[in-house]
Design an enzyme around this catalytic site. Structure first.
Site, PDB file in Angstrom:
ATOM      1  N   ASP A 169     -58.789  44.406  28.985  1.00 21.24           N
ATOM      2  CA  ASP A 169     -58.832  45.783  29.311  1.00 21.24           C
ATOM      3  C   ASP A 169     -58.633  46.740  28.246  1.00 21.24           C
ATOM      4  OD1 ASP A 169     -58.251  48.183  31.036  1.00 21.24           O
ATOM      5  OD2 ASP A 169     -58.181  46.771  32.495  1.00 21.24           O
ATOM      6  N   HIS A 243     -55.673  52.632  31.563  1.00 24.30           N
ATOM      7  CA  HIS A 243     -56.253  51.521  32.691  1.00 24.30           C
ATOM      8  C   HIS A 243     -55.719  50.221  32.597  1.00 24.30           C
ATOM      9  CE1 HIS A 243     -59.800  49.190  34.241  1.00 24.30           C
ATOM     10  NE2 HIS A 243     -59.935  50.453  35.071  1.00 24.30           N
ATOM     11  N   SER A 605     -61.240  47.823  40.189  1.00 20.53           N
ATOM     12  CA  SER A 605     -60.142  47.578  39.135  1.00 20.53           C
ATOM     13  C   SER A 605     -58.759  47.142  39.284  1.00 20.53           C
ATOM     14  CB  SER A 605     -60.181  48.538  37.889  1.00 20.53           C
ATOM     15  OG  SER A 605     -61.493  48.546  37.268  1.00 20.53           O
TER      16      SER A 605
HETATM   17  C1  LIG Z   1     -57.939  43.238  35.795  1.00 18.84           C
HETATM   18  O1  LIG Z   1     -59.514  43.183  36.238  1.00 18.84           O
HETATM   19  C2  LIG Z   1     -59.797  44.551  36.716  1.00 18.84           C
HETATM   20  C3  LIG Z   1     -61.153  44.138  37.410  1.00 18.84           C
HETATM   21  O2  LIG Z   1     -61.920  43.029  36.979  1.00 18.84           O
HETATM   22  C4  LIG Z   1     -59.666  45.444  35.627  1.00 18.84           C
HETATM   23  O3  LIG Z   1     -60.266  46.533  36.330  1.00 18.84           O
HETATM   24  C5  LIG Z   1     -58.467  45.654  35.222  1.00 18.84           C
HETATM   25  O4  LIG Z   1     -58.365  46.802  34.363  1.00 18.84           O
HETATM   26  C6  LIG Z   1     -57.657  44.474  34.951  1.00 18.84           C
HETATM   27  N1  LIG Z   1     -56.627  44.764  34.574  1.00 18.84           N
HETATM   28  C7  LIG Z   1     -56.062  44.185  33.079  1.00 18.84           C
HETATM   29  C8  LIG Z   1     -54.757  44.674  32.855  1.00 18.84           C
HETATM   30  O5  LIG Z   1     -56.816  43.779  32.221  1.00 18.84           O
END
Ligand SMILES: *[C@@H]1O[C@H](CO)[C@@H](O)[C@H](O)[C@H]1NC(C)=O
Ligand SMILES: *[C@@H]1O[C@H](CO)[C@@H](O)[C@H](O)[C@H]1NC(C)=O
Ligand SMILES: *[C@@H]1O[C@H](CO)[C@@H](O)[C@H](O)[C@H]1NC(C)=O
Ligand SMILES: *[C@@H]1O[C@H](CO)[C@@H](O)[C@H](O)[C@H]1NC(C)=O
Ligand SMILES: *[C@@H]1O[C@H](CO)[C@@H](O)[C@H](O)[C@H]1NC(C)=O
Ligand SMILES: *[C@@H]1O[C@H](CO)[C@@H](O)[C@H](O)[C@H]1NC(C)=O
Length: 824
Positions: A169, A243, A605
């Site tokens: 991410d 995010h 997400s």
């Molecule tokens: C986990 O996966 C989702 C979607 O597949 C994504 O939007 C989200 O950012 C991810 N979370 C992390 C912390 O990587």
């Protein structure tokens, strides 16, 4: 329905950055070459000794063994030799060597050089990089975790212990209380995990702290493409977006972290598996999203490092076009290899709903998560002096003392010098207003298109109102198209967003009628009054969960012609709307949350990490279960009823683009809404492994077996007869002609022998029968059963149903069935 409209349903959708133009002639290509990657390397290749890899049982490779390490170095050397042989020094840049899950590399080269590579013996595929986009205070309670699941795992202070979740991410804000180790029991080492920790070059501190056990970033492709900006993207695992921190905390954030913002409390946040460890693989950036070359490098590294669960933040904007089959591209092939290595992979369904065929996650080896609106909604009201009460949104306290206050419209309180110079109605600049006219009153502003595209923010309106000494603010939506979805934004001073255009008109009419003006139009007396209600209290709905409007819908597609696949997607539904969780104060992605420590946003997400966290709880209880078994446990125990015990509803658009509710189908929710407590004890599982997925690929009509071999390094020596025979906990038949019989195999993972009665039902267009009607399975035993579907009438639409297996010891195992009848 305009495209802009689709993008503004949920602010999280602004995370779509598909349209970047990459400058220059050179582009990034992902190349795979002949030779086994480490994951399927069985030794003895070109003088390398056999290793402990056992390809039958999908197991983790011992990457620490010297043989594997030297094989891995050998692959990298071969990549360099190949490039050195073909191209002059300085005409190309190799960005990554992929060695663990796929054997290949990412390289920055010209179109001609790519053609040369394509024609070179030993080169299996050359694909231009394509872009991917990023697609909880309350949810643990909503899902019943504190009372239902955590106790069985030893309480929240043990839930998820020693399970490592890898996050691909936008990175992490490591100092957030959701990830701190100050008030938690010390975390021990996790010997099976071998990931690195980068050091923050600003304060020289490691990104890891025991809770966060790995932190790396992957930006070579972004840098090569010339779009990486170190001052906002940070060349480190630091989250420059928000995010990544948000979703990591949803899956694995500490328990009981108070969410406070602008002086208001919004409950306590907790991850689904608060003791799970976090391994960060940053490969997504704020403005441009991600490059597949960086994302594949991140996944390759995560699996090598030994994560148990991989949470993917990314999905393509559309099915990859270079390969004919949706399931075969560097990205999905890498994920197949990850599953082969025993890693449970979760991916968001996509935010392209509510329209059919909008999924960005396709493959049966991945768990695809749709987003639900949970039971908590926020509402507020504006009380006008004429007695009218207008509904709106505003996460803020009420205006003081229950007194009505004077309304002043932004355009009527400009400084003389500002008159005509600015369109100030969106209240983004305090310096254009006459403070004397605003002080103590309610400032009325207009919600314009600038808010939709992010150049204006509610946070800034609140700031303007506050600095002028206003008692509160009102934002009235004027001409944004209907169907736009608005999210409540927390503000420190009383504020309300009137989202309904007709209600906005009532407000404006009232204001106009009660305001007296001179002949030039200048206001002589402001006489309109109003008060803003308390918007901080959530309202809990019984008609929850519902499938969120933005959540992508099936059917799944099997290739770029958009033909339907015999695989049901999405797989499962989890909360993904208005989710409170950690935010990175360094994140600049959401105008309303810049500098904040928490944010409430929505998207699939946000749903995916709920499943990642719950999968960690299942894995903790059943450490030896395969990814398919974990997925099966989550799916077969999920629910198709809402809290009021009515069939799940899905948010949809009616003809007039206003939102309405319709009865949801498996194309909206897969098997249903996740039920964590039941998932820990599913009774039966539908298991599958690498060989089964390969057999599935080899069975797809018209598929090129060389293409399969090129992507998986495995021969097609096994087929399933029909793709819908893959042992998934769902049945999908895209073209049902006459009668078709599919088989499934279930394994008793309960503690005792149990007898299951099998029943099935289907919509009137298709008849369904199961055989045998009942079966008894001893603990650990597997048995087959068959499901026959027969066309009854051809309607041109799908028929939906389910197979239900009721156990004598109380287990209920349910799988969805979808089929569309055709003529012979
Ligand atoms: C986990 O996966 C989702 C979607 O597949 C994504 O939007 C989200 O950012 C991810 N979370 C992390 C912390 O990587
Ligand atoms: C598979 O790789 C071979 C080289 O090993 C190449 O000649 C062939 O075109 C590739 N086939 C497909 C379908 O990609
Ligand atoms: C505030 O005013 C409304 C009417 O405008 C009234 O219904 C309500 O009871 C008042 N609340 C308090 C706490 O006085
Ligand atoms: C309100 O009054 C102003 C000026 O008096 C006028 O320009 C405007 O059109 C009016 N708005 C509405 C909605 O009636
Ligand atoms: C990130 O944000 C924190 C808190 O606002 C600040 O102290 C730190 O300097 C920021 N880091 C960078 C690299 O901007
Ligand atoms: C298919 O071939 C692979 C490699 O040659 C072998 O390991 C596997 O057992 C074979 N599978 C079947 C079903 O024959």
């Amino acid at each position: 329905m305009g495209i802009m409209n689709i993008m503004i349903w949920c602010e999280a959708l602004m995370l779509l950055f598909g349209a970047l133009i990459v400058m220059g002639k050179a582009e990034i290509y992902i190349v795979t070459v002949e030779g086994e990657p480490v994951i399927s390397y069985q030794g003895d290749l070109e003088g390398f000794e056999a290793t402990a890899v056992d390809s039958d049982s999908d197991q983790k490779i011992d990457v620490t063994s010297e043989t594997v390490r030297s094989y891995s170095r050998h692959l990298e050397k071969r990549h360099d030799m190949l490039l050195g042989m073909l191209f002059d020094h300085g005409t190309y840049t190799k960005l990554y060597s992929y060695r663990h899950l796929i054997n290949g590399f990412a390289v920055h080269i010209s179109h001609q050089q790519a053609e040369t590579l394509r024609r070179t013996p030993g080169v299996k595929s050359v694909e231009k990089d394509w872009k991917v986009s990023k697609l909880t205070t309350h949810t643990p309670q909503f899902l019943g975790l504190p009372t239902g699941v955590w106790p069985t795992g030893g309480g929240f202070d043990r839930a998820g212990e020693d399970i490592v979740i890898g996050f691909v991410d936008s990175g992490i804000y490591p100092h957030h209380p959701s990830f701190s180790t100050h008030n938690t029991e010390p975390y021990g080492p996790v010997p099976k995990y071998r990931g690195k920790c980068e050091v923050d070059h600003v304060n020289k501190r490691s990104f890891c702290n025991g809770k966060i056990i790995g932190a790396q970033h992957f930006a070579a492709a972004a840098i090569a493409a010339g779009v990486f900006n170190p001052s906002i993207d940070f060349a480190s695992p630091l989250d420059g977006d928000g995010h990544g921190s948000h979703t990591a905390a949803i899956a694995a954030g500490n328990n009981g972290i108070p969410v406070r913002m602008h002086g208001s409390a919004f409950g306590k946040a907790s991850g689904m598996a608060p003791r799970a460890r976090i391994a960060v693989y940053k490969a997504i950036y704020r403005l441009f999203g991600g490059f597949v070359a960086d994302v594949v490098a991140a996944i390759d590294q995560a699996v090598h490092d030994g994560v148990d669960i991989l949470n993917l933040s990314v999905g393509a904007n559309s099915p990859p076009t270079a390969t004919k089959t949706t399931f075969l591209n560097p990205f999905d092939a890498t994920l197949l290899a990850a599953v082969k290595a025993g890693v449970f992979v979760v991916q968001a369904a996509g935010n392209g709903g509510p329209f059919p065929k909008t999924l960005v996650s396709y493959s049966p080896w991945i768990t695809t998560v749709a987003a639900a609106v949970d039971d908590r909604r926020y509402k507020n009201h504006l009380f006008l002096g004429n007695g009218k009460i207008l509904p709106g949104l505003g996460l803020s306290p009420a205006t003081h003392g229950n007194r009505s206050l004077i309304l002043v419209a932004a355009n009527d309180v400009l400084l003389d010098s500002s008159l005509k110079k600015y369109s100030a109605s969106d209240c983004q600049r305090p310096e254009v207003f006459n403070k004397n006219l605003v002080e103590g009153n309610i400032l009325v502003c207009g919600y314009t298109f600038n808010f939709v595209v992010g150049t204006a923010s509610i946070k800034m309106v609140a700031k303007t109102a506050k600095s002028l000494g206003a008692a509160g603010f009102i934002l009235a939506v004027e001409n944004i198209s209907p169907g736009t979805k608005f999210d409540p934004v927390p503000t420190g001073i009383p504020g309300i967003l009137i989202t309904d255009v007709t209600k906005s008109m009532e407000l404006i009419d009232y204001y106009n009628m009660s305001t007296s003006r001179d002949w030039t139009g200048r206001v002589e007396n402001f006489n309109g009054v109003a008060k803003i209600g308390d918007g901080l209290l959530p309202i809990l709905h019984r008609s929850a969960p519902q499938v969120a409007i933005f959540s992508s819908r099936g059917p799944n597609v099997k290739d770029y012609s958009y033909e339907d696949a015999d695989i049901l997607k999405p797989d499962i539904l989890a909360p993904g709307s208005l989710i409170w969780s950690a935010w990175s104060p360094n994140g600049t992605d959401e105008a309303n949350y810049v500098g904040e420590g928490f944010a409430m946003i929505c998207g699939t997400s946000m749903a995916a990490p709920h499943i990642a966290g719950i999968a960690a709880l299942v894995k903790q209880k059943h450490p030896h279960w395969s990814p398919a078994a974990i997925k099966s446990a989550l799916m077969t125990t999920s629910s198709t009823l809402d809290r009021a015990e009515r069939p799940l509803q899905a948010q949809q658009y009616s003809g007039s683009e206003t939102m309405t509710l319709v009865t949801a189908t498996p194309f909206d929710y897969g098997s249903g809404h996740v039920n964590p407590r039941a998932a820990l004890d599913p009774g039966l599982v539908f298991d599958a492994g690498y060989e089964d997925y390969l057999g599935f690929l080899c069975t797809i009509p018209g598929i090129d077996v060389h293409e399969i071999r090129n992507y998986t390094n495995s021969p097609c020596n096994y087929t399933l007869g029909h793709p819908s025979n893959l042992n998934t906990p769902s049945i999908a038949i895209a073209r049902l002609v006459g009668t078709q019989t599919v088989t499934r195999t279930v394994t008793n993972v309960g503690e005792e022998e149990e007898t299951y009665v099998i029943t099935a039902r289907m919509g009137p267009e298709v008849a369904i029968e199961t055989d045998p009607p009942a079966m008894t399975l001893r603990q650990g035993r597997s048995r087959k059963f068959s499901v026959s579907l027969t066309v009854r009438s051809i309607t041109g639409s799908y028929s939906f149903g389910e197979v239900l297996m009721k156990g004598s010891r109380g287990h209920k195992v349910r799988i969805p069935v979808v089929a569309m009848g055709y003529y012979h």
